[in-house]
Design a protein around this motif. Structure first.
Motif, PDB file in Angstrom:
ATOM      1  N   SER A 137      13.819 -13.679  -2.484  1.00  0.00           N
ATOM      2  CA  SER A 137      14.035 -14.841  -1.978  1.00  0.00           C
ATOM      3  C   SER A 137      13.143 -15.358  -0.708  1.00  0.00           C
ATOM      4  CB  SER A 137      15.634 -15.160  -1.591  1.00  0.00           C
ATOM      5  OG  SER A 137      15.823 -14.295  -0.407  1.00  0.00           O
ATOM      6  N   TRP A 138      12.240 -14.319  -0.153  1.00  0.00           N
ATOM      7  CA  TRP A 138      11.182 -14.706   0.935  1.00  0.00           C
ATOM      8  C   TRP A 138      10.314 -15.575   0.558  1.00  0.00           C
ATOM      9  CZ3 TRP A 138      11.274 -11.533   5.479  1.00  0.00           C
ATOM     10  CH2 TRP A 138      12.345 -10.626   6.059  1.00  0.00           C
ATOM     11  N   PRO A 139       9.649 -16.372   1.524  1.00  0.00           N
ATOM     12  CA  PRO A 139       8.961 -17.420   1.190  1.00  0.00           C
ATOM     13  C   PRO A 139       7.516 -16.875   0.777  1.00  0.00           C
ATOM     14  CG  PRO A 139       9.581 -17.365   3.427  1.00  0.00           C
ATOM     15  CD  PRO A 139      10.128 -16.159   2.986  1.00  0.00           C
ATOM     16  N   GLY A 140       6.570 -17.523   0.159  1.00  0.00           N
ATOM     17  CA  GLY A 140       5.624 -17.366  -0.642  1.00  0.00           C
ATOM     18  C   GLY A 140       4.362 -16.577   0.155  1.00  0.00           C
ATOM     19  N   GLY A 141       4.387 -16.874   1.506  1.00  0.00           N
ATOM     20  CA  GLY A 141       3.579 -16.305   2.267  1.00  0.00           C
ATOM     21  C   GLY A 141       3.513 -14.718   2.105  1.00  0.00           C
ATOM     22  N   LEU A 142       4.689 -14.111   1.555  1.00  0.00           N
ATOM     23  CA  LEU A 142       4.679 -12.635   1.492  1.00  0.00           C
ATOM     24  C   LEU A 142       4.142 -12.471   0.120  1.00  0.00           C
ATOM     25  CD1 LEU A 142       5.887  -9.827   1.865  1.00  0.00           C
ATOM     26  CD2 LEU A 142       7.912 -10.840   0.975  1.00  0.00           C
ATOM     27  N   TYR A 143       3.004 -11.541   0.152  1.00  0.00           N
ATOM     28  CA  TYR A 143       2.467 -10.883  -0.942  1.00  0.00           C
ATOM     29  C   TYR A 143       2.900  -9.370  -1.233  1.00  0.00           C
ATOM     30  CZ  TYR A 143      -0.879 -15.169  -0.604  1.00  0.00           C
ATOM     31  OH  TYR A 143      -1.599 -16.127  -0.883  1.00  0.00           O
ATOM     32  N   PHE A 144       2.755  -8.976  -2.444  1.00  0.00           N
ATOM     33  CA  PHE A 144       3.037  -7.648  -2.918  1.00  0.00           C
ATOM     34  C   PHE A 144       1.764  -6.843  -3.215  1.00  0.00           C
ATOM     35  CE2 PHE A 144       7.607  -8.440  -4.382  1.00  0.00           C
ATOM     36  CZ  PHE A 144       8.068  -8.461  -2.976  1.00  0.00           C
ATOM     37  N   GLU A 145       1.370  -5.925  -2.833  1.00  0.00           N
ATOM     38  CA  GLU A 145       0.273  -5.214  -3.296  1.00  0.00           C
ATOM     39  C   GLU A 145       0.832  -3.834  -4.050  1.00  0.00           C
ATOM     40  OE1 GLU A 145      -3.669  -2.694  -1.647  1.00  0.00           O
ATOM     41  OE2 GLU A 145      -2.536  -3.864  -0.389  1.00  0.00           O
ATOM     42  N   LEU A 146       0.441  -3.538  -5.298  1.00  0.00           N
ATOM     43  CA  LEU A 146       1.237  -2.865  -6.223  1.00  0.00           C
ATOM     44  C   LEU A 146       1.206  -1.269  -5.684  1.00  0.00           C
ATOM     45  CD1 LEU A 146       3.240  -2.944  -8.574  1.00  0.00           C
ATOM     46  CD2 LEU A 146       1.061  -2.418 -10.114  1.00  0.00           C
ATOM     47  N   LEU A 147      -0.065  -0.829  -5.303  1.00  0.00           N
ATOM     48  CA  LEU A 147      -0.206   0.744  -4.980  1.00  0.00           C
ATOM     49  C   LEU A 147      -1.624   0.525  -4.361  1.00  0.00           C
ATOM     50  CD1 LEU A 147       0.376   3.561  -5.056  1.00  0.00           C
ATOM     51  CD2 LEU A 147      -0.861   3.809  -7.077  1.00  0.00           C
ATOM     52  N   ASN A 148      -1.800   1.060  -3.230  1.00  0.00           N
ATOM     53  CA  ASN A 148      -3.106   1.442  -2.331  1.00  0.00           C
ATOM     54  C   ASN A 148      -3.819   2.498  -3.024  1.00  0.00           C
ATOM     55  OD1 ASN A 148      -4.877   1.033   0.119  1.00  0.00           O
ATOM     56  ND2 ASN A 148      -4.482   3.119   0.226  1.00  0.00           N
ATOM     57  N   GLU A 149      -5.309   2.127  -3.466  1.00  0.00           N
ATOM     58  CA  GLU A 149      -6.134   3.301  -3.882  1.00  0.00           C
ATOM     59  C   GLU A 149      -5.646   4.337  -4.822  1.00  0.00           C
ATOM     60  OE1 GLU A 149      -7.751   4.801  -0.180  1.00  0.00           O
ATOM     61  OE2 GLU A 149      -8.965   2.853   0.220  1.00  0.00           O
ATOM     62  N   PRO A 150      -5.460   3.985  -5.809  1.00  0.00           N
ATOM     63  CA  PRO A 150      -5.020   4.862  -6.880  1.00  0.00           C
ATOM     64  C   PRO A 150      -6.164   5.916  -7.071  1.00  0.00           C
ATOM     65  CG  PRO A 150      -4.863   2.549  -7.840  1.00  0.00           C
ATOM     66  CD  PRO A 150      -5.567   2.457  -6.316  1.00  0.00           C
ATOM     67  N   ARG A 151      -6.008   7.120  -7.170  1.00  0.00           N
ATOM     68  CA  ARG A 151      -6.839   8.046  -7.178  1.00  0.00           C
ATOM     69  C   ARG A 151      -6.427   9.419  -7.758  1.00  0.00           C
ATOM     70  NH1 ARG A 151      -7.061   8.890  -0.459  1.00  0.00           N
ATOM     71  NH2 ARG A 151      -6.144   6.906  -0.786  1.00  0.00           N
ATOM     72  N   ALA A 152      -7.234  10.541  -7.810  1.00  0.00           N
ATOM     73  CA  ALA A 152      -6.864  11.853  -8.430  1.00  0.00           C
ATOM     74  C   ALA A 152      -6.714  11.592  -9.838  1.00  0.00           C
ATOM     75  CB  ALA A 152      -5.768  12.357  -7.398  1.00  0.00           C
ATOM     76  N   ALA A 153      -5.241  12.163 -10.073  1.00  0.00           N
ATOM     77  CA  ALA A 153      -4.687  12.265 -11.432  1.00  0.00           C
ATOM     78  C   ALA A 153      -4.612  10.902 -12.033  1.00  0.00           C
ATOM     79  CB  ALA A 153      -3.546  13.072 -11.622  1.00  0.00           C
ATOM     80  N   MET A 154      -4.631   9.730 -11.053  1.00  0.00           N
ATOM     81  CA  MET A 154      -4.019   8.461 -11.348  1.00  0.00           C
ATOM     82  C   MET A 154      -5.606   7.980 -11.767  1.00  0.00           C
ATOM     83  SD  MET A 154      -1.710   6.152 -11.871  1.00  0.00           S
ATOM     84  CE  MET A 154      -0.505   6.472 -10.685  1.00  0.00           C
ATOM     85  N   THR A 155      -5.748   8.047 -13.046  1.00  0.00           N
ATOM     86  CA  THR A 155      -7.076   8.010 -13.586  1.00  0.00           C
ATOM     87  C   THR A 155      -7.092   6.279 -13.735  1.00  0.00           C
ATOM     88  OG1 THR A 155      -6.582   8.506 -15.711  1.00  0.00           O
ATOM     89  CG2 THR A 155      -7.612   9.954 -14.403  1.00  0.00           C
ATOM     90  N   ALA A 156      -8.286   5.678 -14.377  1.00  0.00           N
ATOM     91  CA  ALA A 156      -8.077   4.386 -15.057  1.00  0.00           C
ATOM     92  C   ALA A 156      -7.058   4.226 -16.086  1.00  0.00           C
ATOM     93  CB  ALA A 156      -9.351   3.783 -15.251  1.00  0.00           C
ATOM     94  N   ALA A 157      -7.160   5.124 -16.898  1.00  0.00           N
ATOM     95  CA  ALA A 157      -6.211   5.105 -18.070  1.00  0.00           C
ATOM     96  C   ALA A 157      -4.840   5.026 -17.813  1.00  0.00           C
ATOM     97  CB  ALA A 157      -6.704   6.165 -19.178  1.00  0.00           C
TER      98      ALA A 157
END
Length: 323
Positions: free
Chosen positions: A115-135
């Motif tokens: 319910s917070w205003p639209g000026g709040l953005y979510f960022e899903l995950l910072n810098e996927p890396r290591a075993a978090m491959t593109a796939a």
């Protein structure tokens, strides 16, 4: 809807490197950021250090209260704020084993701030890396987004590519059909300059004394950012440079020059950006003096252009491919 010019409150709520004093957030910092001319703050949060290991993965109420306060301070100053999941090392090391917990964290975060205003953005995950491959990452993105959309269908969500949000990983990024997605990349090239002397980077002491500013250096930045902007345009996605900056052991004159050049080139391409960081080892603000480090502040916010080229401000229309 416009992210414009941003700055990260790094090392405040995202966990600290060993021996790092970190940043203690104060109310006055939000006013300082606004008065300096920034539009956005980014708040990295290490939720995984403050949540249960088993379902429903309950997040500490004390952490939520701290995040509530920071978001309220930013919005109260007329700033946008980007809220992310930062330093979730266990997820990057074991994506499948940690998947349910990651989704459980986002289920709580999305519900709390729906319910917070639209000026709040979510960022899903910072810098996927290591075993978090593109796939692995491409498989997880729609799952995470679906959790958010269950209770917050209209929130703008930032998603970057694998390999630590590197520009070169953009071609590997697969995004679901969602018109509220913003693509985020990070930019620290050349690493030998921006990370020289960094204690957490193996071999970085060998980079001490690296300079920046030749024609070839400038051309490399132009090519990198143009490639990113071209990818975003081809895919009809807004692009946000969610991090760029240089470590404090780089020479001050070269730091100013690199920072100004990256910032102006981003703006020339119509891209919003967010400097890393506000007040620690990459910082543009000195908390001990309660003052901006003026050469860096000027590099980020002062007047200027690139060899006479006009600087185009980032568009405010998310649907147009810019933010």
């Amino acid at each position: 809807m416009r992210l414009g010019r941003g700055i990260s409150f790094g090392n405040a709520l995202d966990g600290l490197r060993e021996g790092d004093a970190g940043l203690r957030l104060h109310e006055r910092y939000f006013a300082e950021v606004r008065d300096a001319g920034f539009d956005t703050v980014r708040l990295p949060v290490k939720w995984s250090a403050h949540a249960a290991e088993s379902s429903p993965y309950t997040i500490s109420p004390a952490l939520f209260e701290r995040v509530d306060w920071a978001i309220g301070q930013a919005l109260g100053q007329g700033l946008n704020i980007v809220l992310n999941v930062h330093h979730y090392d266990e997820l990057n090391d074991a994506p499948r084993a940690q998947r349910a917990r990651f989704l459980g964290l986002w289920r709580q975060i999305a519900a709390r701030y729906a319910s917070w205003p639209g000026g709040l953005y979510f960022e899903l995950l910072n810098e996927p890396r290591a075993a978090m491959t593109a796939a692995e990452w491409n498989e997880l993105i729609p799952l995470g987004l679906a959790v958010i959309r269950e209770c917050d269908p209209g929130r703008a969500v930032i998603v970057g590519p694998a390999r630590m949000n590197d520009i070169d990983a953009l071609p590997e990024l697969e995004l679901p059909d969602d018109d509220r997605l913003v693509v985020g990349v990070h930019y620290y090239a050349p690493l030998e300059f921006t990370h020289q002397g960094a204690s957490w980077r193996a071999g970085a002491d060998q980079w001490l004394g690296t300079t920046w500013g030749s024609d070839a250096d400038r051309r490399a930045v132009r090519d990198d950012l143009a490639r990113a902007a071209s990818w975003a345009g081809d895919h009809g996605r807004p692009l946000f440079i969610g991090e760029f900056g240089s470590y404090e052991q780089a020479g001050p004159a070269a730091r100013q020059q690199w920072t100004r050049f990256v910032r102006l080139e981003a703006e020339r391409l119509g891209l919003s950006w967010c400097y890393w960081d506000f007040g620690t080892d990459f910082g543009v603000y000195d908390p001990a003096r309660d003052a901006w480090r003026e050469p860096l502040r000027d590099a980020l916010l002062g007047d200027g252009n690139l060899q006479g080229e006009p600087v185009s401000p980032a568009s405010s229309d998310l649907s147009s491919g810019s933010i």
